[in-house]
Design a protein around this motif. Structure first.
Motif, PDB file in Angstrom:
ATOM      1  N   SER A   1      36.793  40.213  21.107  1.00 16.42           N
ATOM      2  CA  SER A   1      36.057  40.497  22.341  1.00 16.42           C
ATOM      3  C   SER A   1      37.029  40.743  23.496  1.00 16.42           C
ATOM      4  CB  SER A   1      35.143  39.328  22.702  1.00 16.42           C
ATOM      5  OG  SER A   1      34.106  39.182  21.764  1.00 16.42           O
ATOM      6  N   GLU A   2      36.535  41.457  24.489  1.00 20.04           N
ATOM      7  CA  GLU A   2      37.296  41.674  25.711  1.00 20.04           C
ATOM      8  C   GLU A   2      36.778  40.724  26.777  1.00 20.04           C
ATOM      9  OE1 GLU A   2      37.092  45.887  26.612  1.00 20.04           O
ATOM     10  OE2 GLU A   2      39.008  46.152  25.581  1.00 20.04           O
ATOM     11  N   TRP A   3      37.739  40.141  27.545  1.00 21.68           N
ATOM     12  CA  TRP A   3      37.397  39.088  28.498  1.00 21.68           C
ATOM     13  C   TRP A   3      37.803  39.461  29.918  1.00 21.68           C
ATOM     14  CZ3 TRP A   3      34.797  34.644  27.078  1.00 21.68           C
ATOM     15  CH2 TRP A   3      34.610  34.476  25.703  1.00 21.68           C
ATOM     16  N   ILE A   4      36.974  39.065  30.846  1.00 19.60           N
ATOM     17  CA  ILE A   4      37.249  39.252  32.273  1.00 19.60           C
ATOM     18  C   ILE A   4      37.617  37.890  32.833  1.00 19.60           C
ATOM     19  CG2 ILE A   4      36.330  40.089  34.463  1.00 19.60           C
ATOM     20  CD1 ILE A   4      34.200  41.619  32.717  1.00 19.60           C
ATOM     21  N   LEU A   5      38.855  37.756  33.318  1.00 23.28           N
ATOM     22  CA  LEU A   5      39.388  36.450  33.687  1.00 23.28           C
ATOM     23  C   LEU A   5      39.827  36.403  35.149  1.00 23.28           C
ATOM     24  CD1 LEU A   5      41.665  35.764  30.578  1.00 23.28           C
ATOM     25  CD2 LEU A   5      39.266  35.092  30.912  1.00 23.28           C
ATOM     26  N   ARG A   6      39.899  35.170  35.663  1.00 23.03           N
ATOM     27  CA  ARG A   6      40.490  34.929  36.981  1.00 23.03           C
ATOM     28  C   ARG A   6      42.002  35.060  36.901  1.00 23.03           C
ATOM     29  NH1 ARG A   6      38.193  31.735  40.847  1.00 23.03           N
ATOM     30  NH2 ARG A   6      40.175  32.101  41.917  1.00 23.03           N
TER      31      ARG A   6
ATOM     32  N   LEU B   1      31.387  45.224  31.151  1.00 16.69           N
ATOM     33  CA  LEU B   1      32.806  45.489  30.934  1.00 16.69           C
ATOM     34  C   LEU B   1      33.502  44.428  30.097  1.00 16.69           C
ATOM     35  CD1 LEU B   1      33.761  46.786  34.495  1.00 16.69           C
ATOM     36  CD2 LEU B   1      33.174  48.114  32.464  1.00 16.69           C
ATOM     37  N   GLY B   2      32.782  43.407  29.678  1.00 16.41           N
ATOM     38  CA  GLY B   2      33.376  42.369  28.852  1.00 16.41           C
ATOM     39  C   GLY B   2      32.625  41.061  28.974  1.00 16.41           C
ATOM     40  N   LEU B   3      33.122  40.038  28.285  1.00 16.83           N
ATOM     41  CA  LEU B   3      32.589  38.679  28.381  1.00 16.83           C
ATOM     42  C   LEU B   3      33.386  37.906  29.421  1.00 16.83           C
ATOM     43  CD1 LEU B   3      32.359  37.767  24.574  1.00 16.83           C
ATOM     44  CD2 LEU B   3      30.567  38.764  26.014  1.00 16.83           C
ATOM     45  N   THR B   4      32.829  36.797  29.877  1.00 21.06           N
ATOM     46  CA  THR B   4      33.595  35.909  30.740  1.00 21.06           C
ATOM     47  C   THR B   4      33.154  34.480  30.530  1.00 21.06           C
ATOM     48  OG1 THR B   4      34.508  35.632  32.955  1.00 21.06           O
ATOM     49  CG2 THR B   4      32.130  35.923  32.799  1.00 21.06           C
ATOM     50  N   CYS B   5      33.989  33.565  30.989  1.00 24.53           N
ATOM     51  CA  CYS B   5      33.721  32.137  30.908  1.00 24.53           C
ATOM     52  C   CYS B   5      33.777  31.585  32.326  1.00 24.53           C
ATOM     53  CB  CYS B   5      34.760  31.454  30.016  1.00 24.53           C
ATOM     54  SG  CYS B   5      34.555  29.677  29.843  1.00 24.53           S
ATOM     55  N   LEU B   6      32.618  31.126  32.823  1.00 22.17           N
ATOM     56  CA  LEU B   6      32.516  30.679  34.205  1.00 22.17           C
ATOM     57  C   LEU B   6      31.708  29.388  34.300  1.00 22.17           C
ATOM     58  CD1 LEU B   6      31.710  34.029  36.079  1.00 22.17           C
ATOM     59  CD2 LEU B   6      33.875  32.792  36.129  1.00 22.17           C
TER      60      LEU B   6
ATOM     61  N   GLN C   1      41.219  39.969  23.844  1.00 24.92           N
ATOM     62  CA  GLN C   1      41.939  40.827  24.784  1.00 24.92           C
ATOM     63  C   GLN C   1      41.444  40.567  26.206  1.00 24.92           C
ATOM     64  OE1 GLN C   1      40.245  42.544  22.015  1.00 24.92           O
ATOM     65  NE2 GLN C   1      42.078  41.999  20.857  1.00 24.92           N
ATOM     66  N   GLN C   2      42.370  40.647  27.132  1.00 24.32           N
ATOM     67  CA  GLN C   2      41.991  40.571  28.544  1.00 24.32           C
ATOM     68  C   GLN C   2      41.675  41.973  29.032  1.00 24.32           C
ATOM     69  OE1 GLN C   2      44.113  38.036  31.550  1.00 24.32           O
ATOM     70  NE2 GLN C   2      44.607  40.008  32.478  1.00 24.32           N
ATOM     71  N   ALA C   3      40.432  42.174  29.464  1.00 25.94           N
ATOM     72  CA  ALA C   3      40.027  43.496  29.953  1.00 25.94           C
ATOM     73  C   ALA C   3      40.360  43.663  31.431  1.00 25.94           C
ATOM     74  CB  ALA C   3      38.528  43.699  29.733  1.00 25.94           C
ATOM     75  N   PHE C   4      40.087  42.615  32.214  1.00 23.42           N
ATOM     76  CA  PHE C   4      40.346  42.655  33.654  1.00 23.42           C
ATOM     77  C   PHE C   4      40.802  41.279  34.124  1.00 23.42           C
ATOM     78  CE2 PHE C   4      37.214  46.018  33.029  1.00 23.42           C
ATOM     79  CZ  PHE C   4      37.758  47.072  33.756  1.00 23.42           C
ATOM     80  N   GLU C   5      41.612  41.294  35.178  1.00 25.04           N
ATOM     81  CA  GLU C   5      42.012  40.061  35.856  1.00 25.04           C
ATOM     82  C   GLU C   5      41.626  40.213  37.318  1.00 25.04           C
ATOM     83  OE1 GLU C   5      46.222  38.610  37.340  1.00 25.04           O
ATOM     84  OE2 GLU C   5      46.044  38.245  35.171  1.00 25.04           O
ATOM     85  N   LEU C   6      40.727  39.361  37.786  1.00 19.91           N
ATOM     86  CA  LEU C   6      40.175  39.478  39.132  1.00 19.91           C
ATOM     87  C   LEU C   6      40.298  38.147  39.859  1.00 19.91           C
ATOM     88  CD1 LEU C   6      36.970  41.424  38.045  1.00 19.91           C
ATOM     89  CD2 LEU C   6      39.006  42.405  39.087  1.00 19.91           C
ATOM     90  N   ASN C   7      40.319  38.199  41.199  1.00 20.42           N
ATOM     91  CA  ASN C   7      40.600  36.974  41.950  1.00 20.42           C
ATOM     92  C   ASN C   7      39.392  36.367  42.649  1.00 20.42           C
ATOM     93  OD1 ASN C   7      40.260  38.794  43.999  1.00 20.42           O
ATOM     94  ND2 ASN C   7      42.261  38.474  44.957  1.00 20.42           N
TER      95      ASN C   7
END
Length: 298
Positions: free
Chosen positions: A192-197, A238-243, A219-225
């Protein structure tokens, strides 16, 4: 000593320690650079010790300066309490500088401050929101009084008290293939592709420590702040995330995201932080005590 140390000199010293340059300190204090330089030089002369190591234009606090910093911060806090003693009707006086990491600061701290204001009849708080590592740095520099963060902090100069419990969740766009499953296994999350902080975030730390080691391929798809940008990217497919479950509850209610049911313990702890040498004014003690007893309600 030939003359008494002035509060102005201590304020200049603390500000230079926090800002790192005479120019930045002068801007923050609304003073001229010569005035800041003179106040700092006079203080060092009176103490007969240099408080900073000079490196080009930067001033790096040395061991003597680090010994003075908590005492100077305490004296300034006490003087502020005296100045405001008769200007406030409630029992708590002074300014409280609170730092919160992103999830805590956006989802919980506003409600904590709402309830604290009602409880203490105190309205002079400032709130700064950044990632956990930045909040810890500001606490170390005595720029903040209290930090409320989701990252597990191991830092020798900070006291770390357990605060609230939270649950982390993995979320996806409603049309994501995994959103159709009644139960999602770790194997289903492979590739899976992940959207991470960004690095330094407690939310990113949780994913990398608790979930990522259980996946052979991701895989890391995006890194956002910001949490909001991650929610929007996930809602765009655009991907999965863990929040935090706190953070995604509105997007889930609006059916922009769905929580994937995972067979994992996703509990985590929030923390209340302060510098171990920080002077605890009556106001700070009151806030810490209130925070530890507080229960979140919207």
């Amino acid at each position: 000593m030939a003359s008494a140390i002035a509060l102005k000199q201590l304020k200049v010293f603390v500000t230079v320690a926090q800002e790192g340059t005479i120019t930045a300190a002068a801007d923050k204090l609304f003073l001229s650079k010569p005035a800041v330089s003179m106040a700092l030089s006079e203080l060092e002369k009176q103490l007969d010790h240099k408080l900073f190591d000079r490196n080009n234009n930067r001033l790096i606090i040395n061991e003597q300066g680090k010994r003075l910093l908590p005492l100077a911060d305490e004296l300034l806090a006490r003087s502020q309490t005296i100045e405001q003693l008769f200007n406030q009707t409630g029992p708590a006086t002074g300014q409280l500088r609170i730092g919160s990491s992103d999830t805590v600061g956006n989802q919980l701290t506003p409600f904590l401050l709402r309830d604290f204001r009602r409880h203490a009849d105190h309205h002079q708080q400032s709130l700064f929101i950044a990632n956990t590592s930045h909040i810890c740095h500001m606490l170390s520099e005595f720029e903040l009084d209290v930090g409320l963060v989701e990252g597990n902090v191991q830092q020798a100069d900070l006291i770390s008290l357990p605060w609230l419990a939270d649950e982390m969740v993995v979320v996806a766009h409603p049309e994501h293939p995994l959103a159709k499953l009644n139960q999602v296994s770790l194997q289903d999350l492979e590739h899976s592709e992940w959207i991470l902080r960004e690095p330094g975030s407690g939310t990113r730390e949780f994913f990398l420590n608790r979930l990522a080691p259980r996946l052979a391929n991701w895989q890391q798809a995006f890194e956002l702040n910001t949490t909001e940008s991650i929610i929007n990217c996930t809602a765009a497919g655009l991907g999965l995330t863990c929040l935090s479950k706190f953070a995604v509850q509105r997007a889930v209610a609006d059916q922009r995201l769905v929580i994937l049911p995972l067979p994992l313990d996703m509990q985590r702890q929030y923390w209340l932080l302060y510098h171990k040498e920080k002077y605890q004014s009556p106001l700070m003690e009151l806030f810490i005590s209130f925070s530890q007893q507080w229960q979140f309600t919207v």
